[in-house]
Design a protein around this motif. Sequence first.
Motif, PDB file in Angstrom:
ATOM      1  N   UNK A  15       0.963   9.426 -12.093  1.00  0.00           N
ATOM      2  CA  UNK A  15       0.449   8.073 -12.313  1.00  0.00           C
ATOM      3  C   UNK A  15      -0.297   7.531 -11.107  1.00  0.00           C
ATOM      4  N   UNK A  16      -0.527   8.371 -10.110  1.00  0.00           N
ATOM      5  CA  UNK A  16      -1.308   7.937  -8.956  1.00  0.00           C
ATOM      6  C   UNK A  16      -0.489   7.542  -7.757  1.00  0.00           C
ATOM      7  N   UNK A  17       0.813   7.889  -7.729  1.00  0.00           N
ATOM      8  CA  UNK A  17       1.637   7.538  -6.576  1.00  0.00           C
ATOM      9  C   UNK A  17       1.160   8.306  -5.346  1.00  0.00           C
ATOM     10  N   UNK A  18       1.174   7.620  -4.193  1.00  0.00           N
ATOM     11  CA  UNK A  18       0.768   8.255  -2.944  1.00  0.00           C
ATOM     12  C   UNK A  18       1.902   9.152  -2.474  1.00  0.00           C
ATOM     13  N   UNK A  19       1.593  10.395  -2.272  1.00  0.00           N
ATOM     14  CA  UNK A  19       2.600  11.340  -1.804  1.00  0.00           C
ATOM     15  C   UNK A  19       2.713  11.255  -0.292  1.00  0.00           C
ATOM     16  N   UNK A  20       3.948  11.095   0.185  1.00  0.00           N
ATOM     17  CA  UNK A  20       4.158  11.010   1.638  1.00  0.00           C
ATOM     18  C   UNK A  20       4.110  12.394   2.273  1.00  0.00           C
ATOM     19  N   UNK A  21       3.943  13.437   1.446  1.00  0.00           N
ATOM     20  CA  UNK A  21       3.888  14.789   1.980  1.00  0.00           C
ATOM     21  C   UNK A  21       2.456  15.276   2.164  1.00  0.00           C
ATOM     22  N   UNK A  22       1.474  14.475   1.736  1.00  0.00           N
ATOM     23  CA  UNK A  22       0.078  14.858   1.886  1.00  0.00           C
ATOM     24  C   UNK A  22      -0.424  14.468   3.262  1.00  0.00           C
ATOM     25  N   UNK A  23      -1.045  15.423   3.939  1.00  0.00           N
ATOM     26  CA  UNK A  23      -1.605  15.165   5.252  1.00  0.00           C
ATOM     27  C   UNK A  23      -3.043  14.696   5.089  1.00  0.00           C
ATOM     28  N   UNK A  24      -3.401  13.610   5.764  1.00  0.00           N
ATOM     29  CA  UNK A  24      -4.726  13.011   5.640  1.00  0.00           C
ATOM     30  C   UNK A  24      -5.500  13.314   6.914  1.00  0.00           C
ATOM     31  N   UNK A  25      -6.672  13.903   6.746  1.00  0.00           N
ATOM     32  CA  UNK A  25      -7.511  14.221   7.889  1.00  0.00           C
ATOM     33  C   UNK A  25      -8.252  12.982   8.385  1.00  0.00           C
ATOM     34  N   UNK A  26      -8.709  13.002   9.633  1.00  0.00           N
ATOM     35  CA  UNK A  26      -9.412  11.824  10.187  1.00  0.00           C
ATOM     36  C   UNK A  26     -10.634  11.462   9.347  1.00  0.00           C
ATOM     37  N   UNK A  27     -10.768  10.168   9.071  1.00  0.00           N
ATOM     38  CA  UNK A  27     -11.900   9.670   8.300  1.00  0.00           C
ATOM     39  C   UNK A  27     -11.729   9.758   6.805  1.00  0.00           C
ATOM     40  N   UNK A  28     -10.768  10.499   6.309  1.00  0.00           N
ATOM     41  CA  UNK A  28     -10.551  10.623   4.869  1.00  0.00           C
ATOM     42  C   UNK A  28      -9.705   9.469   4.343  1.00  0.00           C
ATOM     43  N   UNK A  29      -9.886   9.175   3.059  1.00  0.00           N
ATOM     44  CA  UNK A  29      -9.165   8.080   2.407  1.00  0.00           C
ATOM     45  C   UNK A  29      -8.470   8.596   1.164  1.00  0.00           C
ATOM     46  N   UNK A  30      -7.339   7.967   0.849  1.00  0.00           N
ATOM     47  CA  UNK A  30      -6.646   8.237  -0.405  1.00  0.00           C
ATOM     48  C   UNK A  30      -6.379   6.906  -1.092  1.00  0.00           C
ATOM     49  N   UNK A  31      -6.383   6.958  -2.410  1.00  0.00           N
ATOM     50  CA  UNK A  31      -6.134   5.757  -3.216  1.00  0.00           C
ATOM     51  C   UNK A  31      -4.968   6.037  -4.129  1.00  0.00           C
ATOM     52  N   UNK A  32      -4.021   5.111  -4.183  1.00  0.00           N
ATOM     53  CA  UNK A  32      -2.859   5.343  -5.024  1.00  0.00           C
ATOM     54  C   UNK A  32      -1.938   4.143  -5.068  1.00  0.00           C
ATOM     55  N   UNK A  33      -0.648   4.417  -5.298  1.00  0.00           N
ATOM     56  CA  UNK A  33       0.325   3.358  -5.502  1.00  0.00           C
ATOM     57  C   UNK A  33       1.585   3.617  -4.699  1.00  0.00           C
ATOM     58  N   UNK A  34       2.233   2.505  -4.357  1.00  0.00           N
ATOM     59  CA  UNK A  34       3.588   2.526  -3.828  1.00  0.00           C
ATOM     60  C   UNK A  34       4.471   1.744  -4.795  1.00  0.00           C
TER      61      UNK A  34
END
Length: 307
Positions: free
Chosen positions: A259-278
């Motif tokens: 359903x679009x939940x943000x996973x706390x296990x995903x590593x985000x590289x510099x400058x990248x964005x993620x969109x989701x839910x808490x």
Amino acid sequence: MSTPPHWPQPPQPTYPVHPPPPEPKGMAIAAMVLGIVALVLSFIPLIAILTFLLGPLAVVLGILALVKRRGRGQAITGIVTGGLGVLIATIGFLIFSALIASGDDDSQQNERDPDVSAQESPASSEDRETDGEAVEEQSADQETEEGGAAREEDTPEQNDEGELVAESEADGGENFTTGDEFEVNDWIVMITGVSDRSTSIGDEFFNTQAQGEYIPIDLVVTNGGDSAAYFFAGNFVAVDDQDREFSYSSEATFYGASDGAISILDQINPGNSIEGRLYFDVPSDAKITHLEINAGFLSAPVRVSLD
């Protein structure tokens, strides 16, 4: 009738007689060694605490050795030295505790007793009264001159619609609203809205049930740092109109991946964005007014209004 001749018997061979094997004394020797070590350690501050382990062990081994009659002398030595070490260590700790308690009593007594040097003489009291009157007069003049300016500064600002703009609270921190972009450490965050509540997250086979209701907070997160990092959702706290604080639900985040939940296990590289839910598990009657995002141990939290 004649008797048969008597032949002499050959001498019987003699074999060396071996002494009995010595009795095992390993347990008695162990008791003696442990007892001596315990006795020596009992005289050393702090390390003497080991005596309470080695001493009783030496006594037990010594008693067992006496019962089995193995090394009587070593066993008695272990029992005596082990018990004496425990006694000396106990006396030492009692003396140390008494010294600490005495020091605490002295410090409390010093706090309760007034400082004699701080007592004022009559002359100094009169001088301070005179100085106090002068300070009061000067303060009154300053209040008269600055009264108007102070009243103007106390007046809250207003926006174009005539609504009062809330000032920052006493503990500091920045205030934002839904749709504002703000920075928290190396993260650039924007709360985009609040979705509909639900009592479960997931499908009919793979789901989790809320204790109250799940409220999803939609957001966009950008890594503004110079290295890859994991987004830590634990810094986000939902607050209702009763000042109750709710942590995000890790279970709903896990089951709500589809359903679009943000996973706390995903590593985000510099400058990248993620969109989701808490997801936050809140009572059904709770009215969530804002989010608080922890910016660090020495920093005030960032507040985002959800109204």
